[in-house]
Design an enzyme around this catalytic site. Structure first.
Site, PDB file in Angstrom:
ATOM      1  N   GLU A   2     -63.981 111.089  51.190  1.00  0.00           N
ATOM      2  CA  GLU A   2     -65.228 110.380  50.879  1.00  0.00           C
ATOM      3  C   GLU A   2     -66.441 111.302  50.939  1.00  0.00           C
ATOM      4  OE1 GLU A   2     -65.509 106.962  53.425  1.00  0.00           O
ATOM      5  OE2 GLU A   2     -64.852 108.043  55.194  1.00  0.00           O
ATOM      6  N   HIS A  45     -72.478  98.009  53.460  1.00  0.00           N
ATOM      7  CA  HIS A  45     -71.431  97.246  54.139  1.00  0.00           C
ATOM      8  C   HIS A  45     -71.729  95.752  54.120  1.00  0.00           C
ATOM      9  CE1 HIS A  45     -70.262 101.239  55.588  1.00  0.00           C
ATOM     10  NE2 HIS A  45     -69.058 100.712  55.425  1.00  0.00           N
ATOM     11  N   ARG A  93     -76.391 104.314  50.033  1.00  0.00           N
ATOM     12  CA  ARG A  93     -75.738 103.126  49.474  1.00  0.00           C
ATOM     13  C   ARG A  93     -76.361 101.817  49.928  1.00  0.00           C
ATOM     14  NH1 ARG A  93     -69.887 103.536  52.595  1.00  0.00           N
ATOM     15  NH2 ARG A  93     -69.679 101.307  52.277  1.00  0.00           N
ATOM     16  N   CYS A 130     -59.582 103.089  48.183  1.00  0.00           N
ATOM     17  CA  CYS A 130     -59.877 101.888  48.980  1.00  0.00           C
ATOM     18  C   CYS A 130     -61.355 101.517  48.921  1.00  0.00           C
ATOM     19  CB  CYS A 130     -59.414 102.058  50.418  1.00  0.00           C
ATOM     20  SG  CYS A 130     -60.279 103.364  51.275  1.00  0.00           S
ATOM     21  N   ASP A 145     -68.512 105.894  49.807  1.00  0.00           N
ATOM     22  CA  ASP A 145     -69.201 107.051  50.376  1.00  0.00           C
ATOM     23  C   ASP A 145     -69.133 108.253  49.448  1.00  0.00           C
ATOM     24  OD1 ASP A 145     -70.388 106.250  52.806  1.00  0.00           O
ATOM     25  OD2 ASP A 145     -68.383 105.969  53.632  1.00  0.00           O
TER      26      ASP A 145
HETATM   27  C1  PEP Z   1     -65.601 103.950  51.305  1.00  0.00           C
HETATM   28  O1  PEP Z   1     -66.467 104.698  51.729  1.00  0.00           O
HETATM   29  O2  PEP Z   1     -65.339 103.818  50.093  1.00  0.00           O
HETATM   30  C2  PEP Z   1     -64.806 103.127  52.236  1.00  0.00           C
HETATM   31  C3  PEP Z   1     -63.754 102.453  51.835  1.00  0.00           C
HETATM   32  O3  PEP Z   1     -65.221 103.047  53.515  1.00  0.00           O
HETATM   33  P1  PEP Z   1     -66.497 102.208  53.974  1.00  0.00           P
HETATM   34  O4  PEP Z   1     -66.951 101.367  52.820  1.00  0.00           O
HETATM   35  O5  PEP Z   1     -66.083 101.407  55.140  1.00  0.00           O
HETATM   36  O6  PEP Z   1     -67.483 103.283  54.309  1.00  0.00           O
HETATM   37 MG    MG Z   2     -66.574 105.124  53.832  1.00  0.00          MG
END
Ligand code: PEP
Ligand code: MG
Length: 580
Positions: free
Chosen positions: A441, A196, A475, A512, A465
Site C-alpha cells: 500500500e 475509513h 484520502r 483488498c 492507501d
Molecule cells: C487499503 O489501504 O486499501 C486497505 C485495504 O486498508 P485500509 O483501508 O484499512 O487502510
Molecule cells: Mg490501508
C-alpha cells in the site's frame, strides 16, 4: 423550501428520512468508559484544562484594558461561569462515579445546566445558556486539542430507521457505532470517498454522501431528506412528485438486490472456467454473518483495530484471542486473513495512548500501522500471541499493514517468531505453518516488490492507501478528493506490476482496497491477472455477477494495451469498452 446539495458519493443506495442533526462539532465529544486506574489522571486532565482556560481569560482581560467595558464584563461573566462549582466540580464527580472521560462528563453537566437556564422566564437569564455553552466549548477544545468527535444519540420517540444523520464530521470510531444503530443514512460536510468513515458506510450498506461542505448549517432537524448515495446528491424538503419518484427508485434497487441473492451459492468462475476467490473485508466478529450471507469464501481482510477503537485502553490478549477465535470458528474452516493493528492516522485507540501530547501534522505519514506496532513491542506481542492462539481453531493468515522496508519485514518476522517461541515454552498450541503476508500500500513496496516476494507467503494490495500515497492525496480530505483517481496511469502501473510479479513467483496476491468491490473495475483487475478479491460483503454478489459474464483470457491482451495509455480520457474510454 426545497433545495439540492451535491457532495461525494461514498455509498450507493437511496434513503428517505428525517434529518437528525448532530450537536455542535466542538461539543460532539467521544464517550469513553475509562479504566479505574485512569480516573485520577482524568480528573487532573480536567483541572489542567480549566486552569488553562482561566489563564486565557486573564490574558484576554489583561490585553483588553483599553477595550470597551462590555468586553471586560463579558469575560468576567465567562470566568464566573467557569469557576462555578456546577461546572468546575460536578464533572469531576461524574468522572469518578461513572468513569466517563472528562469531555463527556463536562458536556453531560452542561446539558443539565442549559436545560435549567432554558426554563427560566427572564429572557436575559435564559440567554445565558449560550454563555455556558461557549465556556464549555472552550474547555472541550483545551481537552481534545482538536475538533471533537460526534456522539451518536438516538432521538427520543423516533425510529432510527427513519433518521438520516447529518454531521459536520464523523470519525471511524463513530461510524463503527452505527453497527449498533439502524440509521437510514448519514451525510457529512467533510471527508473523502475512501476515508475509513466512507468504507464503513459501504460495509453497513447504508447510503452515504460526504464532502457536502455546509449541509450541517443548511439543514434543520426533522426536515425530510432524500439521500442518493450513488450520485452524491441530497434533496432537502422534496416536493411530492420528487418524493414519489425516489420511492419508486428505492424499491427498484431493493428488487435488483434481491435478484442478486440468487448468485449466492453459484461458483465465481469466468466464462472460460477460471475460478476467482471472493473474500470479505470485516471489521468486527459480528460481521461474519454478513460475510457468509454474501457468499464469501473466506475473510480476506479483518481490520482488527476497529474492535477496540475509542475505548481508551488496550485490549488484553484474552479479549483479542476470543474475538479472533469467534471469527475463525464462525467462518467454519474457510481461511481468515487477520491484519495486525492499523492504528494511527485517523484510527486511534485513544488519542492520548498513541500520540501523547504531540500534534501530528501528517498523521498518515507518521507512526501508523506496522510502524506503531514495532514501536510498541508489548502491544504487538499481545496481538501476535492472540492471533497465533486462535490459529488452532481454523485457517488463519497474518497480514501486516503499511510495510515499506526490508528491515520492517525482518523485524516483524522476528516478532512473530518471538511470540511463537513464548507459546511453545508455555505448551500452547498454534499453527506452526501460519502464512505471513504483507500489504502493498506504499508505492515503494510495489516498486521494490522483490523484497516482499522473497520474504513473505502472500501479498494483499491495499489500493486505498496505495492511491493516497502514490498521488499524495489525503484520502479523508474532501478538498483534494477530486484528485483521488484509481485510473491514474501510475496507479495502474503499480497494480499491474505487483500482480504480475507475484504471479511469476507463485506468490498469491489479492486486492483488498475499495477497488476490489467496484464492479466497474472487475474486468480491469481480471485482465491484470488478479484471481483473488476481498471486499465488503455487500459488494460480493455484484462483483461475482461481473466475473461470471467475463472471459479471463480475452481480457489480458486488452488490459495490456490499456496499460500503455497515459491519457486519462483514453483510459476511461477503453474501460467503458471493456465493460460494454
Ligand atoms: C487499503 O489501504 O486499501 C486497505 C485495504 O486498508 P485500509 O483501508 O484499512 O487502510
Ligand atoms: Mg490501508
Amino acid at each position: 423550501m426545497s433545495f439540492i446539495l451535491h457532495g461525494l458519493p461514498v455509498s450507493a443506495g437511496i434513503a428517505i428520512g428525517q434529518a437528525h442533526l448532530m450537536s455542535h462539532a466542538t461539543l460532539e465529544v467521544s464517550h469513553l468508559v475509562i479504566s479505574p486506574r485512569m480516573v485520577e489522571k482524568e480528573v487532573a486532565r480536567f483541572d489542567e484544562a480549566l486552569l488553562r482556560v482561566r489563564s486565557e481569560f486573564e490574558a484576554m482581560k489583561g490585553g483588553k484594558e483599553n477595550a470597551p467595558a462590555e468586553i471586560g464584563a463579558f469575560i468576567d461573566l465567562h470566568a464566573m461561569i467557569l469557576s462555578d462549582p456546577e461546572l468546575s466540580e460536578v464533572p469531576k464527580q461524574l468522572i469518578r462515579e461513572r468513569r466517563c472521560n472528562a469531555e463527556w462528563a463536562l458536556v453531560q453537566q452542561m446539558e443539565i445546566l442549559v436545560e435549567q437556564f432554558e426554563q427560566i422566564e427572564d429572557p436575559y437569564l435564559r440567554e445565558r445558556s449560550y454563555d455556558v455553552r461557549q465556556v464549555v466549548e472552550r474547555v472541550v477544545r483545551e481537552l481534545v486539542g482538536q475538533p471533537g468527535r460526534a456522539a451518536l444519540k438516538a432521538a427520543k420517540g423516533v425510529r432510527e430507521e427513519n433518521l438520516i444523520v447529518v454531521a459536520h464530521d464523523l470519525a471511524p470510531a463513530d461510524v463503527i457505532a452505527f453497527k449498533e444503530h439502524r440509521f437510514a443514512s448519514f451525510v457529512t460536510d467533510v471527508g473523502g470517498a475512501t476515508s475509513h468513515t466512507a468504507i464503513l458506510a459501504r460495509g453497513l450498506g447504508i447510503p452515504a454522501v460526504v464532502g457536502l461542505h455546509n449541509a450541517r448549517q443548511l439543514i434543520r432537524d426533522k426536515e425530510t431528506i432524500i439521500v442518493d448515495g450513488a450520485r452524491g446528491v441530497l434533496i432537502v424538503n422534496p416536493d411530492r412528485r420528487v418524493l414519489e419518484e425516489y420511492q419508486l427508485r428505492r424499491s427498484q434497487i431493493e428488487l435488483e438486490r434481491s435478484k442478486l441473492q440468487r448468485l449466492r451459492t453459484a461458483p465465481s468462475t469466468t466464462l472460460d472456467g477460471v475460478d476467482i476467490d471472493l473474500h470479505a473485508n470485516i471489521e468486527l466478529p459480528g460481521d461474519v454473518a454478513a460475510a457468509l450471507g454474501g457468499g464469501a469464501e473466506g475473510v480476506g481482510l479483518f481490520r482488527t483495530e476497529f474492535l477496540f477503537l475509542g475505548r481508551g485502553d488496550m485490549p488484553t490478549e484474552d479479549e483479542l484471542f476470543e474475538a479472533y477465535r469467534k471469527v475463525v470458528k464462525g467462518m467454519d474452516g474457510r481461511p481468515v486473513t487477520i491484519r495486525t493493528f492499523d492504528l494511527g492516522a485517523d484510527k486511534n485507540l485513544h488519542p492520548e495512548d498513541v500520540s501523547g501530547d504531540r500534534v501530528h501534522t501528517n498523521p498518515a505519514l507518521g507512526l501508523r500501522a506496522i510502524r506503531l506496532s514495532l514501536a510498541e513491542p508489548r502491544m504487538f506481542q499481545t496481538q501476535l500471541r492472540a492471533m497465533l492462539r486462535a490459529s488452532k481453531y481454523g485457517k488463519i493468515k497474518l497480514l501486516i499493514p503499511m510495510l515499506s522496508h526490508a528491515h520492517e519485514i525482518d523485524q516483524t518476522l522476528a516478532a512473530i517468531e518471538q511470540a511463537k517461541s513464548s507459546l511453545r515454552g508455555q505448551k500452547i498450541a498454534f499453527d506452526e505453518e501460519i502464512p505471513v503476508g504483507g500489504m502493498i500500500e506504499i508505492p515503494a513496496a510495489a516498486l521494490a516488490i522483490g523484497l516482499f516476494l522473497r520474504r513473505l507467503n502472500f501479498l494483499s494490495i491495499g489500493t486505498n492507501d496505495l492511491i493516497q500515497y502514490t498521488l499524495a492525496i489525503d484520502r479523508s480530505d474532501e478538498e483534494v478528493a477530486h484528485l483521488y483517481d484509481p485510473l491514474h496511469p501510475a496507479v495502474l502501473m503499480l497494480l499491474a506490476h505487483t500482480i504480475t510479479s507475484a504471479e511469476k513467483c507463485n506468490i498469491p496476491v489479492s486486492v483488498c482496497g475499495e477497488l476490489a468491490g467496484d464492479p466497474t473495475l472487475t474486468r480491469l483487475l481480471l485482465g491484470m491477472g488478479l484471481r483473488q478479491f476481498s471486499m465488503h460483503p455487500r459488494q460480493i454478489l455484484e462483483v461475482k455477477q461481473r466475473i461470471m459474464q467475463s472471459d479471463f483470457s480475452e481480457l489480458a491482451p486488452i488490459v495490456r494495451r490499456m496499460l500503455r495509455l497515459e491519457e486519462p480520457a483514453r483510459i476511461r474510454e477503453q474501460l467503458e469498452r471493456l465493460n460494454a
